[in-house]
Design a protein around this motif. Structure first.
Motif, PDB file in Angstrom:
ATOM      1  N   UNK A 334      49.630 -38.645-108.908  1.00  0.00           N
ATOM      2  CA  UNK A 334      48.525 -38.922-109.971  1.00  0.00           C
ATOM      3  C   UNK A 334      47.303 -39.344-109.479  1.00  0.00           C
ATOM      4  N   UNK A 335      47.167 -39.635-108.045  1.00  0.00           N
ATOM      5  CA  UNK A 335      45.866 -39.935-107.382  1.00  0.00           C
ATOM      6  C   UNK A 335      45.062 -38.716-107.427  1.00  0.00           C
ATOM      7  N   UNK A 336      45.777 -37.796-106.787  1.00  0.00           N
ATOM      8  CA  UNK A 336      45.200 -36.366-106.878  1.00  0.00           C
ATOM      9  C   UNK A 336      44.470 -35.935-108.088  1.00  0.00           C
ATOM     10  N   UNK A 337      45.333 -35.862-108.982  1.00  0.00           N
ATOM     11  CA  UNK A 337      44.840 -35.773-110.405  1.00  0.00           C
ATOM     12  C   UNK A 337      44.041 -36.549-110.905  1.00  0.00           C
ATOM     13  N   UNK A 338      43.876 -38.007-110.591  1.00  0.00           N
ATOM     14  CA  UNK A 338      42.830 -38.743-111.108  1.00  0.00           C
ATOM     15  C   UNK A 338      41.393 -38.267-110.268  1.00  0.00           C
ATOM     16  N   UNK A 367      44.420 -40.325 -98.343  1.00  0.00           N
ATOM     17  CA  UNK A 367      43.520 -39.390 -97.603  1.00  0.00           C
ATOM     18  C   UNK A 367      43.929 -38.048 -97.826  1.00  0.00           C
ATOM     19  N   UNK A 368      45.211 -37.885 -98.028  1.00  0.00           N
ATOM     20  CA  UNK A 368      45.635 -36.463 -98.556  1.00  0.00           C
ATOM     21  C   UNK A 368      45.360 -35.932 -99.821  1.00  0.00           C
ATOM     22  N   UNK A 369      45.235 -36.941-100.657  1.00  0.00           N
ATOM     23  CA  UNK A 369      45.054 -36.567-102.093  1.00  0.00           C
ATOM     24  C   UNK A 369      43.442 -36.128-102.078  1.00  0.00           C
ATOM     25  N   UNK A 370      42.623 -36.896-101.401  1.00  0.00           N
ATOM     26  CA  UNK A 370      41.250 -36.555-101.380  1.00  0.00           C
ATOM     27  C   UNK A 370      41.092 -35.362-100.762  1.00  0.00           C
ATOM     28  N   UNK A 371      41.637 -34.970 -99.686  1.00  0.00           N
ATOM     29  CA  UNK A 371      41.387 -33.759 -99.192  1.00  0.00           C
ATOM     30  C   UNK A 371      41.678 -32.577-100.186  1.00  0.00           C
ATOM     31  N   UNK A 372      42.966 -32.624-100.614  1.00  0.00           N
ATOM     32  CA  UNK A 372      43.210 -31.611-101.480  1.00  0.00           C
ATOM     33  C   UNK A 372      42.447 -31.429-102.810  1.00  0.00           C
ATOM     34  N   UNK A 373      41.920 -32.798-103.182  1.00  0.00           N
ATOM     35  CA  UNK A 373      41.114 -32.580-104.473  1.00  0.00           C
ATOM     36  C   UNK A 373      39.620 -32.282-104.231  1.00  0.00           C
ATOM     37  N   UNK A 374      39.353 -32.142-102.851  1.00  0.00           N
ATOM     38  CA  UNK A 374      38.026 -31.879-102.374  1.00  0.00           C
ATOM     39  C   UNK A 374      37.078 -32.954-102.748  1.00  0.00           C
TER      40      UNK A 374
END
Length: 409
Positions: A334-338, A367-374
């Protein structure tokens, strides 16, 4: 001079001694070296001593639970009479009066279990009613003494308390050998209100509270100041509040001057409640969506999103250590999607109310979600639960709420 001890004695191992000396109040069944020859009555008070016989504290015995003793005192001179419990209730109320603003005292957590030295007891105040949840057999047996004191102490301070309602419809009670139930606690010589609904005001927002059927005790009070932080940033923004439940974050954003707020939840009942609260507050800059967040965020990514501020305050994804890994995957999704959905420069409020999803794990996930979401996260604020839910150092179970505010760049 120490008083002569009359309580049954449980001798514990070095592991338990270390935990107790460090401030934790629990003694686990597996850490007991020696128990009384005759098993004491369930829920009674017992003394706990070290391997060498040094006094460590006195607590409630629970024969059905793996948590065999819950300490209530480490002072060998304490006498556990009505006066003792009155002082402890007064101390808890005095603490709330110190750490909360006066307007927040009418809707607050009055007793927060172990953090207030009432192991297994939660007491929330919703305006004129106290709502309790009792999860230990010792506290269950103490109710006839303790519950009238709760009302007495608040009334002595000029507070209006019309009744005490018990929300013991919690599966954890089975671990203590207790049955589930809910209903009014009968205060001696008093009648109780006819309704199990009331209204509270938090941050200037009014909420309908159904303390008979609402989640947990009826309303989550631990995010009160986090909601205020969201309101402060919301002005002029288009806000999506996922997992809205009663609409609390959405309502605060709308009241804070958001251009538009969408309150979303998978539960039609929750959406109906959020709508009712919006109408009560005269907020017309809101709309409502009954949809699963795990489906909603990918759909918005495909269709295009009008939102520049997203709030993620899900229910606990894990309530046990064994499910933490799956929970962290859910939080990351959900954080990655947001983060992907937000325009650069948009805002993200994200929270977890699970004790087992520790702050370290939560930060690692972000941190991982932000990295994957660029995306890069610009931290605005990090907060925890409100101070009426105090965190007692040495008792990690009292530290459960993580709340982060970011600008996503």
């Amino acid at each position: 001079m120490k008083s002569e001890r009359t309580y049954p004695v449980y001798r514990v191992n070095k592991h338990a001694e270390g935990l107790l000396v460090g401030g934790h109040p629990w003694v686990y069944e597996n850490d007991i070296l020696e128990a009384p020859g005759t098993t004491p009555e369930n829920g009674t008070l017992v003394d706990v001593v070290s391997p060498k016989g040094a006094y460590l504290g006195t607590g409630f015995l629970s024969l059905k639970s793996k948590i065999r003793v819950r300490l209530i005192s480490r002072n060998a001179n304490d006498t556990f009479d009505t006066a003792f419990w009155r002082r402890r209730v007064e101390y808890a109320w005095a603490y709330r009066k110190t750490v909360l603003e006066p307007a927040d005292l009418s809707a607050c957590r009055f007793i927060f279990g172990e953090a207030d030295q009432f192991p297994g007891l939660t007491v929330d105040r919703f305006n004129n009613v106290l709502v309790t949840q009792t999860l230990s057999v010792g506290m269950e047996k103490l109710k006839p003494v303790l519950f009238p004191l709760l009302a007495e102490v608040l009334r002595a301070d000029g507070q209006t308390i019309d009744g005490i309602y018990e929300r013991n419809d919690e599966a954890l009670r089975a671990k203590e050998g207790l049955e589930q139930n809910k209903g009014w606690f009968t205060l001696p010589g008093e009648s109780h209100p006819e309704t199990t609904q009331t209204e509270i005001c938090e941050n200037g927002v009014y909420y309908h509270v159904d303390f008979e059927n609402g989640q947990k005790t009826g309303f989550s009070l631990d995010q009160k100041y986090n909601r205020r932080a969201v309101a402060r940033l919301a002005a002029g923004h288009t806000v999506l509040d996922c997992f809205t439940h009663t609409g609390s974050f959405a309502l605060n954003a709308a009241k804070g001057g958001a251009a538009r707020v969408t309150a979303a939840d998978i539960s039609a009942e929750a959406i109906a409640m959020a709508k009712r609260n919006a109408e009560r507050n005269g907020l017309d800059n809101m709309d409502f969506l009954c949809e699963d967040t795990f489906a909603l965020l990918p759909r918005l990514e495909k269709e295009g999103s009008p939102y520049d501020f997203i709030i993620l305050d899900p229910p606990a994804f894990t309530k046990a250590r064994r499910t933490v890994e799956n929970a962290m995957r859910g939080y990351k999704e959900i954080n990655y999607r947001a983060m992907k959905l937000l325009p650069r420069g948009g805002y993200l409020a994200t929270a977890s109310c699970s004790h087992f999803a520790t702050e370290d794990l939560f930060i690692k996930m972000l941190r991982a979600a932000a990295k994957d979401a660029h995306r890069q996260l610009r931290q605005i604020e990090v907060k925890q639960q409100a101070p009426d839910h105090p965190i007692l150092w040495g008792v990690p179970e009292t530290n459960y709420l993580k709340f982060f505010l970011f600008q996503v760049i």
